[in-house]
Design a protein around this motif. Structure first.
Motif, PDB file in Angstrom:
ATOM      1  N   MET A  46       0.823  -1.201   0.000  1.00 14.35           N
ATOM      2  CA  MET A  46       0.000   0.000   0.000  1.00 14.35           C
ATOM      3  C   MET A  46       0.860   1.256   0.000  1.00 14.35           C
ATOM      4  N   ASP A  47       0.378   2.293  -0.673  1.00 10.23           N
ATOM      5  CA  ASP A  47       1.059   3.578  -0.566  1.00 10.23           C
ATOM      6  C   ASP A  47       0.457   4.364   0.605  1.00 10.23           C
ATOM      7  N   ARG A  48       1.040   5.493   0.899  1.00  8.17           N
ATOM      8  CA  ARG A  48       0.610   6.279   2.062  1.00  8.17           C
ATOM      9  C   ARG A  48      -0.840   6.740   1.938  1.00  8.17           C
ATOM     10  N   ASP A  49      -1.220   7.225   0.760  1.00 10.83           N
ATOM     11  CA  ASP A  49      -2.579   7.736   0.592  1.00 10.83           C
ATOM     12  C   ASP A  49      -3.616   6.658   0.870  1.00 10.83           C
ATOM     13  N   ASP A  50      -3.398   5.455   0.331  1.00 15.29           N
ATOM     14  CA  ASP A  50      -4.345   4.362   0.557  1.00 15.29           C
ATOM     15  C   ASP A  50      -4.373   3.954   2.031  1.00 15.29           C
ATOM     16  N   ALA A  51      -3.214   3.931   2.671  1.00 13.08           N
ATOM     17  CA  ALA A  51      -3.153   3.561   4.087  1.00 13.08           C
ATOM     18  C   ALA A  51      -3.896   4.586   4.943  1.00 13.08           C
ATOM     19  N   GLU A  52      -3.714   5.859   4.644  1.00 15.22           N
ATOM     20  CA  GLU A  52      -4.391   6.901   5.409  1.00 15.22           C
ATOM     21  C   GLU A  52      -5.898   6.867   5.175  1.00 15.22           C
ATOM     22  N   GLU A  53      -6.302   6.614   3.945  1.00 17.25           N
ATOM     23  CA  GLU A  53      -7.738   6.504   3.649  1.00 17.25           C
ATOM     24  C   GLU A  53      -8.353   5.336   4.418  1.00 17.25           C
ATOM     25  N   PHE A  54      -7.660   4.205   4.429  1.00 16.16           N
ATOM     26  CA  PHE A  54      -8.137   3.034   5.177  1.00 16.16           C
ATOM     27  C   PHE A  54      -8.211   3.353   6.667  1.00 16.16           C
ATOM     28  N   GLN A  55      -7.189   4.019   7.199  1.00 19.77           N
ATOM     29  CA  GLN A  55      -7.140   4.365   8.624  1.00 19.77           C
ATOM     30  C   GLN A  55      -8.316   5.259   9.012  1.00 19.77           C
ATOM     31  N   GLN A  56      -8.700   6.178   8.148  1.00 19.06           N
ATOM     32  CA  GLN A  56      -9.781   7.119   8.448  1.00 19.06           C
ATOM     33  C   GLN A  56     -11.141   6.442   8.523  1.00 19.06           C
ATOM     34  N   ASP A  58     -12.071   3.813  10.141  1.00 18.19           N
ATOM     35  CA  ASP A  58     -12.415   3.330  11.477  1.00 18.19           C
ATOM     36  C   ASP A  58     -11.225   3.529  12.420  1.00 18.19           C
ATOM     37  N   PRO A  59     -10.844   4.784  12.671  1.00 16.64           N
ATOM     38  CA  PRO A  59      -9.608   5.047  13.424  1.00 16.64           C
ATOM     39  C   PRO A  59      -9.625   4.571  14.868  1.00 16.64           C
ATOM     40  N   GLU A  60     -10.787   4.416  15.465  1.00 11.54           N
ATOM     41  CA  GLU A  60     -10.856   3.986  16.863  1.00 11.54           C
ATOM     42  C   GLU A  60     -10.712   2.480  17.016  1.00 11.54           C
ATOM     43  N   GLU A  61     -10.980   1.744  15.961  1.00 11.48           N
ATOM     44  CA  GLU A  61     -10.999   0.283  16.046  1.00 11.48           C
ATOM     45  C   GLU A  61      -9.778  -0.413  15.473  1.00 11.48           C
ATOM     46  N   ARG A  62      -9.035   0.280  14.605  1.00  8.74           N
ATOM     47  CA  ARG A  62      -7.897  -0.379  13.960  1.00  8.74           C
ATOM     48  C   ARG A  62      -6.840   0.633  13.552  1.00  8.74           C
ATOM     49  N   SER A  63      -5.636   0.114  13.397  1.00 13.48           N
ATOM     50  CA  SER A  63      -4.503   0.931  12.967  1.00 13.48           C
ATOM     51  C   SER A  63      -3.902   0.332  11.711  1.00 13.48           C
ATOM     52  N   MET A  64      -3.593   1.181  10.751  1.00 14.57           N
ATOM     53  CA  MET A  64      -2.934   0.751   9.518  1.00 14.57           C
ATOM     54  C   MET A  64      -1.455   1.093   9.640  1.00 14.57           C
ATOM     55  N   LEU A  65      -0.625   0.056   9.626  1.00 15.82           N
ATOM     56  CA  LEU A  65       0.818   0.224   9.743  1.00 15.82           C
ATOM     57  C   LEU A  65       1.466  -0.188   8.429  1.00 15.82           C
ATOM     58  N   ARG A  66       2.479   0.556   8.016  1.00 19.08           N
ATOM     59  CA  ARG A  66       3.253   0.197   6.818  1.00 19.08           C
ATOM     60  C   ARG A  66       4.683  -0.072   7.246  1.00 19.08           C
ATOM     61  N   ALA A  67       5.306  -1.056   6.616  1.00 17.38           N
ATOM     62  CA  ALA A  67       6.653  -1.466   7.036  1.00 17.38           C
ATOM     63  C   ALA A  67       7.581  -1.663   5.851  1.00 17.38           C
ATOM     64  N   GLY A  68       8.852  -1.446   6.113  1.00 16.90           N
ATOM     65  CA  GLY A  68       9.898  -1.661   5.126  1.00 16.90           C
ATOM     66  C   GLY A  68      11.207  -1.922   5.852  1.00 16.90           C
ATOM     67  N   SER A  69      12.313  -1.824   5.127  1.00 18.75           N
ATOM     68  CA  SER A  69      13.607  -2.029   5.768  1.00 18.75           C
ATOM     69  C   SER A  69      14.621  -1.060   5.190  1.00 18.75           C
ATOM     70  N   VAL A  70      15.603  -0.755   6.022  1.00 17.40           N
ATOM     71  CA  VAL A  70      16.711   0.101   5.635  1.00 17.40           C
ATOM     72  C   VAL A  70      17.927  -0.384   6.420  1.00 17.40           C
ATOM     73  N   GLY A  71      18.989  -0.734   5.709  1.00 14.56           N
ATOM     74  CA  GLY A  71      20.162  -1.296   6.373  1.00 14.56           C
ATOM     75  C   GLY A  71      19.750  -2.500   7.198  1.00 14.56           C
ATOM     76  N   PRO A  72      20.248  -2.622   8.424  1.00 13.51           N
ATOM     77  CA  PRO A  72      19.906  -3.772   9.258  1.00 13.51           C
ATOM     78  C   PRO A  72      18.568  -3.616   9.996  1.00 13.51           C
ATOM     79  N   TRP A  73      17.855  -2.526   9.763  1.00 11.07           N
ATOM     80  CA  TRP A  73      16.642  -2.219  10.512  1.00 11.07           C
ATOM     81  C   TRP A  73      15.380  -2.407   9.677  1.00 11.07           C
ATOM     82  N   ALA A  74      14.356  -2.978  10.277  1.00 13.48           N
ATOM     83  CA  ALA A  74      12.997  -2.909   9.728  1.00 13.48           C
ATOM     84  C   ALA A  74      12.345  -1.719  10.405  1.00 13.48           C
ATOM     85  N   PHE A  75      11.381  -1.119   9.736  1.00 14.05           N
ATOM     86  CA  PHE A  75      10.662  -0.006  10.332  1.00 14.05           C
ATOM     87  C   PHE A  75       9.169  -0.153  10.061  1.00 14.05           C
ATOM     88  N   ALA A  76       8.375   0.387  10.968  1.00 15.68           N
ATOM     89  CA  ALA A  76       6.922   0.462  10.784  1.00 15.68           C
ATOM     90  C   ALA A  76       6.519   1.907  11.035  1.00 15.68           C
TER      91      ALA A  76
END
Length: 194
Positions: A46-56, A58-76
């Protein structure tokens, strides 16, 4: 320690309504999302726009997290929400990986460093002298160098900028602005914690 990618100083301008960001060393992005409570059947790219639209929806019931990696680290990353604070995500992730978490919402700034399932240092960037954790001074020298108003020293750096500088200075953390803002990342849905 060299900073990865574009650093982190760009986050406040690109996420003016806030963000949550969690880094975990030597973990895959999908594993990171699972550790943060994302449901198995919810993963998709998902791109940011789609993730934010999904989050909006039902923001009280669920969270949309996006993840990737950079060097030795994963990020969310989460736009404007604070799933990290509302769940056991920090404890779950830090039980298997060195973890750095940052939150800047309209009401809450927060930084934490944890590993082995234990928070070593956690604090509100606006009140850096009120640190909690098993080793609350583990990052103190980096905090001073990053511009925190610690022990009476005031550098004039904003608390959020100091927090992001601390993550860069102490851990070499950084992200590709283009990837996070405009690119597609693996996304997952985490239900709100009751």
């Amino acid at each position: 320690m060299p900073v990865l990618e574009d650093g982190l100083a760009w986050l406040p301008s690109s996420f003016p309504q806030g963000f949550s960001l969690l880094f975990a060393r030597d973990v895959e992005p999908r594993t990171l999302l699972e550790l943060m409570g994302c449901e198995e059947g919810s993963f998709e790219v998902m791109d940011r726009d789609d993730a934010e639209e999904f989050q909006q929806e039902d923001p009280e019931e669920r969270s949309m997290l996006r993840a990737g990696s950079v060097g030795p680290w994963a990020f969310a990353v989460q736009s404007w929400g604070a799933h990290i604070l509302e769940s056991d995500a920090l404890q779950n992730v830090s039980a298997v990986a060195e973890t750095v978490a940052m939150v800047r919402t309209e009401t809450v700034p927060w930084f934490a460093y944890a590993k082995d399932g234990q928070t070593l240092c956690s604090f509100d960037p606006g009140l850096p002298d009120l640190r909690d954790g098993a080793d609350r001074d583990v990052l103190l020298s980096h905090m001073v160098e990053s511009g925190f108003r610690v022990e009476g020293r005031d550098s004039g750096v904003s608390p959020v900028d100091a927090m992001l500088g601390l993550a860069e200075r102490a851990f070499g953390l950084g992200l590709s602005r283009e990837l996070v803002v405009d690119g597609e990342l693996l996304a997952g849905v985490a239900e709100a914690t009751p």
